[in-house]
Scaffold this motif. Structure first.
Motif, PDB file in Angstrom:
ATOM      1  N   VAL A   1     -16.374  -6.286  -3.159  1.00  0.00           N
ATOM      2  CA  VAL A   1     -17.447  -5.342  -3.471  1.00  0.00           C
ATOM      3  C   VAL A   1     -18.588  -6.060  -4.199  1.00  0.00           C
ATOM      4  O   VAL A   1     -19.731  -5.613  -4.161  1.00  0.00           O
ATOM      5  N   GLU A   2     -18.260  -7.185  -4.801  1.00  0.00           N
ATOM      6  CA  GLU A   2     -19.292  -7.962  -5.492  1.00  0.00           C
ATOM      7  C   GLU A   2     -20.276  -8.561  -4.489  1.00  0.00           C
ATOM      8  O   GLU A   2     -21.426  -8.845  -4.839  1.00  0.00           O
TER       9      GLU A   2
ATOM     10  N   GLU B   1      -9.304   3.436  -7.099  1.00  0.00           N
ATOM     11  CA  GLU B   1      -8.041   3.397  -7.852  1.00  0.00           C
ATOM     12  C   GLU B   1      -7.870   1.952  -8.271  1.00  0.00           C
ATOM     13  O   GLU B   1      -7.398   1.117  -7.506  1.00  0.00           O
TER      14      GLU B   1
ATOM     15  N   LEU C   1      -8.467   7.210  -0.006  1.00  0.00           N
ATOM     16  CA  LEU C   1      -9.466   7.921  -0.814  1.00  0.00           C
ATOM     17  C   LEU C   1     -10.750   8.147  -0.018  1.00  0.00           C
ATOM     18  O   LEU C   1     -11.437   9.167  -0.193  1.00  0.00           O
TER      19      LEU C   1
ATOM     20  N   ALA D   1     -11.233  -5.953   0.306  1.00  0.00           N
ATOM     21  CA  ALA D   1     -11.298  -7.415   0.372  1.00  0.00           C
ATOM     22  C   ALA D   1     -10.338  -7.988   1.414  1.00  0.00           C
ATOM     23  O   ALA D   1     -10.643  -8.990   2.052  1.00  0.00           O
ATOM     24  N   THR D   2      -9.179  -7.362   1.582  1.00  0.00           N
ATOM     25  CA  THR D   2      -8.132  -7.975   2.419  1.00  0.00           C
ATOM     26  C   THR D   2      -8.192  -7.454   3.861  1.00  0.00           C
ATOM     27  O   THR D   2      -8.948  -6.531   4.184  1.00  0.00           O
TER      28      THR D   2
ATOM     29  N   GLY E   1     -14.647  -7.180   2.683  1.00  0.00           N
ATOM     30  CA  GLY E   1     -15.322  -8.132   1.795  1.00  0.00           C
ATOM     31  C   GLY E   1     -15.083  -7.707   0.370  1.00  0.00           C
ATOM     32  O   GLY E   1     -14.524  -6.624   0.127  1.00  0.00           O
TER      33      GLY E   1
ATOM     34  N   GLY F   1     -12.325  -0.876  -3.080  1.00  0.00           N
ATOM     35  CA  GLY F   1     -10.932  -1.281  -2.834  1.00  0.00           C
ATOM     36  C   GLY F   1     -10.204  -0.186  -2.091  1.00  0.00           C
ATOM     37  O   GLY F   1      -9.261   0.406  -2.586  1.00  0.00           O
ATOM     38  N   THR F   2     -10.624   0.056  -0.857  1.00  0.00           N
ATOM     39  CA  THR F   2     -10.121   1.234  -0.137  1.00  0.00           C
ATOM     40  C   THR F   2      -8.661   1.089   0.297  1.00  0.00           C
ATOM     41  O   THR F   2      -7.998   2.086   0.565  1.00  0.00           O
ATOM     42  N   GLY F   3      -8.147  -0.144   0.362  1.00  0.00           N
ATOM     43  CA  GLY F   3      -6.745  -0.335   0.763  1.00  0.00           C
ATOM     44  C   GLY F   3      -6.504   0.280   2.125  1.00  0.00           C
ATOM     45  O   GLY F   3      -7.163  -0.056   3.110  1.00  0.00           O
TER      46      GLY F   3
ATOM     47  N   GLN G   1       0.858  -1.205   0.000  1.00  0.00           N
ATOM     48  CA  GLN G   1       0.000   0.000   0.000  1.00  0.00           C
ATOM     49  C   GLN G   1       0.886   1.243   0.000  1.00  0.00           C
ATOM     50  O   GLN G   1       0.593   2.226  -0.682  1.00  0.00           O
TER      51      GLN G   1
ATOM     52  N   MET H   1       2.090   2.516  -3.328  1.00  0.00           N
ATOM     53  CA  MET H   1       1.097   3.322  -4.062  1.00  0.00           C
ATOM     54  C   MET H   1       0.946   4.704  -3.417  1.00  0.00           C
ATOM     55  O   MET H   1       0.792   5.708  -4.106  1.00  0.00           O
ATOM     56  N   LEU H   2       1.026   4.724  -2.076  1.00  0.00           N
ATOM     57  CA  LEU H   2       0.871   5.999  -1.361  1.00  0.00           C
ATOM     58  C   LEU H   2       2.061   6.932  -1.596  1.00  0.00           C
ATOM     59  O   LEU H   2       1.970   8.137  -1.359  1.00  0.00           O
TER      60      LEU H   2
ATOM     61  N   MET I   1      -9.328  -5.256 -12.395  1.00  0.00           N
ATOM     62  CA  MET I   1     -10.089  -4.772 -11.240  1.00  0.00           C
ATOM     63  C   MET I   1     -11.254  -3.872 -11.655  1.00  0.00           C
ATOM     64  O   MET I   1     -12.207  -3.682 -10.886  1.00  0.00           O
TER      65      MET I   1
HETATM   66  C1  SAM Z   1      -4.715  -0.388  -6.333  1.00  0.00           C
HETATM   67  S1  SAM Z   1      -5.202  -0.662  -4.664  1.00  0.00           S
HETATM   68  C2  SAM Z   1      -5.801   0.942  -4.198  1.00  0.00           C
HETATM   69  C3  SAM Z   1      -5.874   1.145  -2.700  1.00  0.00           C
HETATM   70  C4  SAM Z   1      -6.349   2.518  -2.266  1.00  0.00           C
HETATM   71  N1  SAM Z   1      -7.681   2.792  -2.747  1.00  0.00           N
HETATM   72  C5  SAM Z   1      -5.415   3.604  -2.730  1.00  0.00           C
HETATM   73  O1  SAM Z   1      -5.799   4.328  -3.670  1.00  0.00           O
HETATM   74  O2  SAM Z   1      -4.310   3.732  -2.211  1.00  0.00           O
HETATM   75  C6  SAM Z   1      -6.663  -1.610  -4.908  1.00  0.00           C
HETATM   76  C7  SAM Z   1      -7.269  -2.155  -3.640  1.00  0.00           C
HETATM   77  O3  SAM Z   1      -8.533  -2.710  -3.980  1.00  0.00           O
HETATM   78  C8  SAM Z   1      -8.719  -3.946  -3.308  1.00  0.00           C
HETATM   79  N2  SAM Z   1      -9.661  -4.701  -4.142  1.00  0.00           N
HETATM   80  C9  SAM Z   1      -9.464  -5.153  -5.408  1.00  0.00           C
HETATM   81  N3  SAM Z   1     -10.553  -5.756  -5.880  1.00  0.00           N
HETATM   82  C10 SAM Z   1     -11.471  -5.685  -4.885  1.00  0.00           C
HETATM   83  C11 SAM Z   1     -12.803  -6.151  -4.770  1.00  0.00           C
HETATM   84  N4  SAM Z   1     -13.395  -6.807  -5.761  1.00  0.00           N
HETATM   85  N5  SAM Z   1     -13.469  -5.920  -3.619  1.00  0.00           N
HETATM   86  C12 SAM Z   1     -12.859  -5.269  -2.584  1.00  0.00           C
HETATM   87  N6  SAM Z   1     -11.590  -4.818  -2.635  1.00  0.00           N
HETATM   88  C13 SAM Z   1     -10.909  -5.018  -3.781  1.00  0.00           C
HETATM   89  C14 SAM Z   1      -7.321  -4.532  -3.195  1.00  0.00           C
HETATM   90  O4  SAM Z   1      -7.229  -5.460  -2.155  1.00  0.00           O
HETATM   91  C15 SAM Z   1      -6.486  -3.272  -2.980  1.00  0.00           C
HETATM   92  O5  SAM Z   1      -6.322  -2.993  -1.611  1.00  0.00           O
END
Ligand code: SAM
Length: 376
Positions: free
Chosen positions: A121-122, A136, A77, A94-95, A119, A71-73, A38, A41-42, A147
């Motif tokens: 998002v689906e 993102e 955001l 998800a993680t 969880g 996918g808030t990571g 993470q 990316m940050l 994604m």
């Molecule tokens: C590229 S990272 C972006 C993280 C954060 N939003 C940021 O901009 O720094 C994508 C994130 O989306 C999560 N992710 C991907 N597909 C997902 C899904 N279907 N449902 C929930 N989270 C998901 C990943 O685990 C990851 O943490």
């Protein structure tokens, strides 16, 4: 057609396969559960500045509104959305990173607004529809990781009819470039084959088995790795020796999974440098934050991953080697037919085919060359 999770489309094309969620978690999601990932990316200033500007320069899109962060990571955001005035932010991850996102929201005084839901998002259920979806989701060359399928799914389930997408538009680009990366890869391939030949000799001498029957397969395996897999690089703009072309445009408000499952394009790349060595094509993307026609942004913001002399992004560009390279000059044209489909083994990786044909300014046409490439 309604989109289903992870690239499976209801009654869709033959390329769509059901995805084993456990395998997908092990192969794809797991790395996002680590803070070091993470943080990468940050630390990407181009990415951070673009998203930050997109939210705060367009605060009216957020003030008093309900936001979904797909996918808030780490939660970045979602936290910005709350700071810009959102009434409620659903931050889905998800993680196990969800736990860190929750903590970060608390530490930044927005836990009453940001609700982190762990969880996919689906699968999640929200109590209401949302005004904004921010995410993102972009991978290498835009679509690696697939994604955006999840964002489409979230949009179709939860976005209000007059809602907006952040980002709202995306484009993929292709350009002719010069680079020495191919020379190094050919050298590495030669070394690997020399090593293999010694191994064949040794195995015959020491163990009485002739391994030569596998030489062709060994070479093919290594050619795929060294020459046919795209290479990550942050190129300098002076390595771009002709006019880049857009090969795909996506409207995030209306795109379907079927529209992004395959990318096909035919483009002409005009060469702008005399006596140059065309040794590769490079691919990158940009995204725009411009709201929607009904609800335009106050200020449009762009996130651009093109070669930039002031610094790159963690996405860099993808370099597709052309072997052998071509001598080109200003006024020549390179016609390229491009196709990209998802790998059958892993829907988050891409298989590509390039057919390229040099038309010299003099009128001489070179024979077309077809090359398969992999984005892994
Ligand atoms: C590229 S990272 C972006 C993280 C954060 N939003 C940021 O901009 O720094 C994508 C994130 O989306 C999560 N992710 C991907 N597909 C997902 C899904 N279907 N449902 C929930 N989270 C998901 C990943 O685990 C990851 O943490």
């Amino acid at each position: 057609m309604a989109s289903l999770p992870n690239g499976a489309a209801a009654g869709g094309s033959s390329a769509a396969r059901p995805v084993d969620k456990e395998v997908d978690f092990a192969n794809y999601f797991c790395t996002y559960g680590y803070l070091y990932h993470q943080k990468e990316m940050l630390c990407d200033r181009v990415r951070m500045d673009a998203y930050h500007s997109s939210v705060f320069r367009n605060a009216p899109h957020f003030q008093g509104k309900v936001v979904l962060d797909v996918g808030t990571g780490s939660g970045i955001l979602a936290i910005w959305s709350a700071q810009a005035g959102a009434r409620k932010v659903y931050a889905v991850e998800a993680t196990n990173m969800a736990e860190h996102a929750r903590e970060l929201a608390r530490a930044n005084g927005v836990a009453d607004i940001v609700e982190v839901i762990q969880g996919t998002v689906e699968d999640v259920e929200l109590p209401e529809k949302v005004d904004v979806i921010i995410s993102e989701w972009m991978g290498y060359f835009l679509l690696r990781e697939s994604m955006f399928d999840s964002v489409i799914c979230a949009r179709d389930r939860w976005l209000k009819p007059d809602g907006v997408m952040y980002p709202s538009h995306a484009r993929m680009w292709l350009a002719p470039i010069r680079t020495g990366l191919g020379d190094k890869k050919i050298e590495d391939l030669d070394i690997a084959m020399e090593d293999w030949n010694l191994f064949v000799e040794d195995t015959q001498t020491c163990y009485g088995v002739n391994m030569n029957a596998l030489t062709k397969a060994y070479r093919a395996e290594h050619e795929k790795y060294y020459l046919k897999s795209s290479i990550w690089n942050n190129l300098h703009p002076n390595q771009v020796i002709g006019k880049p072309a857009v090969i795909k445009e996506i409207d995030c408000l209306t795109a379907t999974v079927d529209e992004i499952r395959e990318v096909r394009a035919q483009v002409t790349l005009p060469i702008s440098l005399d006596g140059a060595r065309l040794s590769a094509l490079a691919g990158w993307f940009d995204v725009h934050f411009r709201g929607s026609v009904r609800n335009p942004a106050v200020e449009e913001v762009e996130l651009n991953t093109a070669p930039n002399e002031h610094g790159g992004t963690h996405w860099g560009q993808q370099v597709f080697l052309l072997t052998p390279h071509l001598k080109v000059s200003r006024g020549d044209n390179v016609n390229v037919s491009f196709s990209m489909v998802r790998s059958k083994e892993n829907h988050r990786l891409m298989d590509m085919e390039f057919t390229y044909e040099l038309h010299e300014l003099s009128g001489r046409k070179h024979p077309a060359v077809t090359a398969k490439m992999y984005l892994e």
